[in-house]
Design a protein around this motif. Structure first.
Motif, PDB file in Angstrom:
ATOM      1  N   TYR A   7       0.683  -1.347   0.117  1.00 31.83           N
ATOM      2  CA  TYR A   7       0.049   0.111  -0.063  1.00 31.83           C
ATOM      3  C   TYR A   7       0.859   1.237  -0.117  1.00 31.83           C
ATOM      4  O   TYR A   7       0.635   2.116  -0.723  1.00 31.83           O
ATOM      5  N   GLU A   8       1.699   1.534   0.946  1.00 31.64           N
ATOM      6  CA  GLU A   8       2.756   2.746   0.732  1.00 31.64           C
ATOM      7  C   GLU A   8       3.380   2.621  -0.433  1.00 31.64           C
ATOM      8  O   GLU A   8       3.284   3.721  -0.956  1.00 31.64           O
ATOM      9  N   ALA A  13       4.053   5.810  -5.416  1.00 26.89           N
ATOM     10  CA  ALA A  13       4.258   5.627  -6.739  1.00 26.89           C
ATOM     11  C   ALA A  13       3.085   6.742  -7.251  1.00 26.89           C
ATOM     12  O   ALA A  13       3.570   7.380  -8.262  1.00 26.89           O
ATOM     13  N   VAL A  14       2.072   6.569  -7.103  1.00 31.52           N
ATOM     14  CA  VAL A  14       0.918   7.482  -7.514  1.00 31.52           C
ATOM     15  C   VAL A  14       1.301   9.023  -7.087  1.00 31.52           C
ATOM     16  O   VAL A  14       1.167   9.783  -7.996  1.00 31.52           O
ATOM     17  N   LEU A  38      -3.139  -7.757  -2.688  1.00 32.10           N
ATOM     18  CA  LEU A  38      -3.758  -6.506  -2.657  1.00 32.10           C
ATOM     19  C   LEU A  38      -5.510  -6.694  -2.370  1.00 32.10           C
ATOM     20  O   LEU A  38      -6.121  -6.215  -1.475  1.00 32.10           O
ATOM     21  N   LEU A  39      -6.050  -7.861  -3.149  1.00 29.09           N
ATOM     22  CA  LEU A  39      -7.192  -8.521  -2.976  1.00 29.09           C
ATOM     23  C   LEU A  39      -7.453  -8.929  -1.751  1.00 29.09           C
ATOM     24  O   LEU A  39      -8.705  -8.648  -1.079  1.00 29.09           O
ATOM     25  N   GLU A  40      -6.437  -9.700  -1.074  1.00 31.65           N
ATOM     26  CA  GLU A  40      -6.565 -10.568   0.115  1.00 31.65           C
ATOM     27  C   GLU A  40      -6.891  -9.365   1.105  1.00 31.65           C
ATOM     28  O   GLU A  40      -7.613  -9.262   2.183  1.00 31.65           O
ATOM     29  N   MET A  41      -5.977  -8.428   1.022  1.00 35.26           N
ATOM     30  CA  MET A  41      -5.991  -7.239   2.025  1.00 35.26           C
ATOM     31  C   MET A  41      -7.327  -6.282   1.988  1.00 35.26           C
ATOM     32  O   MET A  41      -7.739  -6.110   3.229  1.00 35.26           O
ATOM     33  N   THR A  61      -7.182   6.320  -3.839  1.00 36.28           N
ATOM     34  CA  THR A  61      -6.302   7.242  -3.482  1.00 36.28           C
ATOM     35  C   THR A  61      -6.957   8.647  -3.104  1.00 36.28           C
ATOM     36  O   THR A  61      -8.285   8.862  -3.499  1.00 36.28           O
ATOM     37  N   ARG A  62      -6.247   9.673  -2.607  1.00 30.48           N
ATOM     38  CA  ARG A  62      -6.910  10.988  -2.276  1.00 30.48           C
ATOM     39  C   ARG A  62      -7.118  11.607  -3.391  1.00 30.48           C
ATOM     40  O   ARG A  62      -8.019  12.573  -3.600  1.00 30.48           O
TER      41      ARG A  62
END
Length: 82
Positions: A7-8, A13-14, A38-41, A61-62
């Protein structure tokens, strides 16, 4: 690599993309392994009521939801922002 916070790394990156290009990316490409993680999280966050059940094909994201593209050529730690 000793520690990888997906996630970080995705958020960073974004953020870098927006800083460099002054626009929101059209997509984020990840490996199938990273996408599954990511899907599991996301499933866990929904079950614990940390998040609403949203599409698994986007990353919130924001800057808004950004589509996730699965790229089989990427390593588990690669993230490509377009």
């Amino acid at each position: 690599m000793d520690f990888f916070d997906a996630y970080e790394e995705l958020y960073s990156a974004v953020e870098r993309f927006v800083d460099e290009h002054s626009k929101v990316p059209s997509s984020v490409s990840v490996s199938p392994v990273l996408f599954r993680w990511l899907l599991e999280m996301k499933k866990e966050a929904v079950s614990l009521h940390f998040e609403d059940a949203t599409s698994s094909n986007s990353f919130n994201t924001r800057f808004g939801a950004i589509p996730i593209v699965i790229d089989e050529m990427l390593s588990p730690y690669d993230i490509v922002v377009d």
